[in-house]
Design an enzyme around this catalytic site. Structure first.
Site, PDB file in Angstrom:
ATOM      1  N   SER A   1       0.865  -1.190   0.000  1.00  0.00           N
ATOM      2  CA  SER A   1       0.000   0.000   0.000  1.00  0.00           C
ATOM      3  C   SER A   1       0.888   1.221   0.000  1.00  0.00           C
ATOM      4  O   SER A   1       1.976   1.214   0.596  1.00  0.00           O
ATOM      5  CB  SER A   1      -0.877   0.019   1.248  1.00  0.00           C
ATOM      6  OG  SER A   1      -1.490   1.294   1.366  1.00  0.00           O
TER       7      SER A   1
ATOM      8  N   TYR B   1      -1.275  -0.293  10.203  1.00  0.00           N
ATOM      9  CA  TYR B   1      -1.467  -0.891   8.866  1.00  0.00           C
ATOM     10  C   TYR B   1      -0.314  -0.480   7.940  1.00  0.00           C
ATOM     11  O   TYR B   1       0.250  -1.320   7.229  1.00  0.00           O
ATOM     12  CB  TYR B   1      -2.814  -0.428   8.308  1.00  0.00           C
ATOM     13  CG  TYR B   1      -3.048  -0.671   6.829  1.00  0.00           C
ATOM     14  CD1 TYR B   1      -3.370  -1.934   6.338  1.00  0.00           C
ATOM     15  CD2 TYR B   1      -2.967   0.385   5.917  1.00  0.00           C
ATOM     16  CE1 TYR B   1      -3.603  -2.140   4.981  1.00  0.00           C
ATOM     17  CE2 TYR B   1      -3.196   0.185   4.563  1.00  0.00           C
ATOM     18  CZ  TYR B   1      -3.512  -1.082   4.098  1.00  0.00           C
ATOM     19  OH  TYR B   1      -3.748  -1.286   2.754  1.00  0.00           O
TER      20      TYR B   1
HETATM   21  P1  NAP Z   1     -11.425  -5.637   0.041  1.00  0.00           P
HETATM   22  O1  NAP Z   1     -12.244  -5.028  -1.051  1.00  0.00           O
HETATM   23  O2  NAP Z   1     -11.800  -5.373   1.461  1.00  0.00           O
HETATM   24  O3  NAP Z   1     -11.323  -7.210  -0.216  1.00  0.00           O
HETATM   25  C1  NAP Z   1     -10.567  -7.960   0.675  1.00  0.00           C
HETATM   26  C2  NAP Z   1     -10.435  -9.374   0.174  1.00  0.00           C
HETATM   27  O4  NAP Z   1      -9.617 -10.083   1.102  1.00  0.00           O
HETATM   28  C3  NAP Z   1     -11.754 -10.105   0.135  1.00  0.00           C
HETATM   29  O5  NAP Z   1     -11.675 -11.083  -0.865  1.00  0.00           O
HETATM   30  C4  NAP Z   1     -11.818 -10.730   1.517  1.00  0.00           C
HETATM   31  O6  NAP Z   1     -12.648 -11.903   1.579  1.00  0.00           O
HETATM   32  C5  NAP Z   1     -10.373 -11.101   1.726  1.00  0.00           C
HETATM   33  N1  NAP Z   1     -10.005 -11.159   3.128  1.00  0.00           N
HETATM   34  C6  NAP Z   1     -10.221 -10.238   4.091  1.00  0.00           C
HETATM   35  N2  NAP Z   1      -9.744 -10.664   5.265  1.00  0.00           N
HETATM   36  C7  NAP Z   1      -9.222 -11.884   5.044  1.00  0.00           C
HETATM   37  C8  NAP Z   1      -8.620 -12.857   5.860  1.00  0.00           C
HETATM   38  N3  NAP Z   1      -8.443 -12.669   7.181  1.00  0.00           N
HETATM   39  N4  NAP Z   1      -8.232 -14.020   5.294  1.00  0.00           N
HETATM   40  C9  NAP Z   1      -8.413 -14.241   3.984  1.00  0.00           C
HETATM   41  N5  NAP Z   1      -8.972 -13.360   3.143  1.00  0.00           N
HETATM   42  C10 NAP Z   1      -9.384 -12.202   3.684  1.00  0.00           C
HETATM   43  O7  NAP Z   1      -9.902  -5.154  -0.055  1.00  0.00           O
HETATM   44  P2  NAP Z   1      -9.085  -4.444  -1.244  1.00  0.00           P
HETATM   45  O8  NAP Z   1      -9.258  -2.984  -1.110  1.00  0.00           O
HETATM   46  O9  NAP Z   1      -9.345  -5.105  -2.547  1.00  0.00           O
HETATM   47  O10 NAP Z   1      -7.593  -4.738  -0.751  1.00  0.00           O
HETATM   48  C11 NAP Z   1      -6.797  -5.772  -1.291  1.00  0.00           C
HETATM   49  C12 NAP Z   1      -5.357  -5.490  -0.900  1.00  0.00           C
HETATM   50  O11 NAP Z   1      -4.982  -4.210  -1.409  1.00  0.00           O
HETATM   51  C13 NAP Z   1      -5.116  -5.431   0.604  1.00  0.00           C
HETATM   52  O12 NAP Z   1      -3.885  -6.039   0.915  1.00  0.00           O
HETATM   53  C14 NAP Z   1      -5.074  -3.940   0.895  1.00  0.00           C
HETATM   54  O13 NAP Z   1      -4.312  -3.664   2.041  1.00  0.00           O
HETATM   55  C15 NAP Z   1      -4.419  -3.441  -0.370  1.00  0.00           C
HETATM   56  N6  NAP Z   1      -4.660  -2.027  -0.649  1.00  0.00           N
HETATM   57  C16 NAP Z   1      -5.923  -1.557  -0.846  1.00  0.00           C
HETATM   58  C17 NAP Z   1      -6.099  -0.202  -1.090  1.00  0.00           C
HETATM   59  C18 NAP Z   1      -7.470   0.402  -1.299  1.00  0.00           C
HETATM   60  O14 NAP Z   1      -7.600   1.646  -1.229  1.00  0.00           O
HETATM   61  N7  NAP Z   1      -8.500  -0.403  -1.575  1.00  0.00           N
HETATM   62  C19 NAP Z   1      -5.002   0.658  -1.160  1.00  0.00           C
HETATM   63  C20 NAP Z   1      -3.742   0.136  -0.950  1.00  0.00           C
HETATM   64  C21 NAP Z   1      -3.565  -1.200  -0.701  1.00  0.00           C
HETATM   65  P3  NAP Z   1     -14.248 -11.781   1.855  1.00  0.00           P
HETATM   66  O15 NAP Z   1     -14.842 -11.228   0.585  1.00  0.00           O
HETATM   67  O16 NAP Z   1     -14.682 -13.173   2.125  1.00  0.00           O
HETATM   68  O17 NAP Z   1     -14.411 -10.841   3.010  1.00  0.00           O
END
Ligand code: NAP
Length: 248
Positions: free
Chosen positions: A143, A157
């Site tokens: 991130s 985080y």
């Molecule tokens: P998201 O929309 O909240 O989706 C999270 C995904 O991870 C879902 O498939 C969820 O499964 C799964 N998950 C959550 N907790 C878990 C656990 N304990 N064990 C296994 N799977 C788990 O998140 P996202 O925004 O796509 O983020 C994905 C990655 O990108 C993360 O590492 C996040 O830190 C990083 N990131 C995101 C952003 C942003 O702004 N979105 C920015 C920078 C970095 P369920 O659907 O079953 O809940």
């Protein structure tokens, strides 16, 4: 199209992981992905992948569980082609707020899912590749918070993602001679459900003004970088942390 092999993606039911699963399938990979609890969302992504003519499997697995890596790999269907890529995408932030309000449980959970689960799964997958004498690609999802520090929002985080970036750089150097590449993508604020889970669904709109491009990213824009790093098109890239963050 002949399969390019199987990619394992953690957290593929929604957001960046789901976009990566779709794009990897469209690019010729079969896909196995995990989810935490959203079974219907996971099945919907798997159905989209199958509609593209690729194999898909989705497995419920908590990345923070002590036996996460061992049990997950034991459940990978043997009918899938060999694993060629691992995308460590599953991640959580905990509630938004100043660090002094972050609870020990939140910090522990964030570190277990974002760092420990990621490292243990990577270790098991890389062991398999080494035992088989094969190469492979790992892409870790970090991130931009690792660089910015996320003051007042989720410093714990940001620190977990900084650990992911150091891990990426070091492991890449350890494994380069074995044909195993390790890279990271560092997304900026992206339109997914993670912000609602952190307690502020409108966070992407609030922070847009401080992004040079003045807008949050879309999940498919992050997936493009991840799938490129998985592919042969990035064959000479390892140990890189690729910012996909609208100019931050
Ligand atoms: P998201 O929309 O909240 O989706 C999270 C995904 O991870 C879902 O498939 C969820 O499964 C799964 N998950 C959550 N907790 C878990 C656990 N304990 N064990 C296994 N799977 C788990 O998140 P996202 O925004 O796509 O983020 C994905 C990655 O990108 C993360 O590492 C996040 O830190 C990083 N990131 C995101 C952003 C942003 O702004 N979105 C920015 C920078 C970095 P369920 O659907 O079953 O809940």
């Amino acid at each position: 199209m002949t399969s390019l092999g199987t990619v394992l993606i953690t957290g593929g039911s929604r957001g960046i992981g789901a976009a990566t699963a779709r794009l990897a399938a469209a690019s010729g990979y079969d896909v196995c992905f995990t989810y935490a609890s959203q079974h219907e969302a996971a099945e919907a992504v798997a159905a989209e992948i199958r509609a593209l003519g690729r194999q898909a499997c989705c497995l419920q697995a908590d990345a923070g569980a002590a036996d996460f890596a061992d049990t997950l790999l034991a459940r990978l269907p043997s009918s899938l082609p060999p694993l060629v890529g691992l995308v460590n995408n599953a991640g959580i932030t905990g509630p938004l707020g100043p660090f002094l309000q972050a609870s020990p449980d939140t910090m522990r959970q964030v570190l277990e899912v974002n760092v420990l689960g990621l490292m243990l799964l990577t270790q098991q997958v890389v062991r398999r590749w080494r035992e088989a004498g094969r190469g492979g690609c790992v892409v870790n999802v970090s991130s931009i918070a690792a660089t910015l520090g996320a003051p007042g929002e989720y410093v714990h985080y940001a620190a977990s993602k900084a650990a992911v970036e150091s891990f990426t750089v070091g492991l890449a150097k350890e494994l380069a001679e074995h044909g195993i590449r390790v890279n990271a993508v560092s997304p900026g604020t992206t339109l997914t459900d993670i912000h609602a889970a952190a307690g502020e669904p409108g966070r992407p709109q609030r922070v847009a003004a401080r992004i040079p491009m003045r807008r949050p990213g879309e999940a498919h824009e992050i997936a493009e970088a991840i799938v490129w790093l998985l592919s042969e098109r990035s064959a000479y890239v390892t140990g890189s942390v690729l910012k996909v963050a609208g100019g931050l």
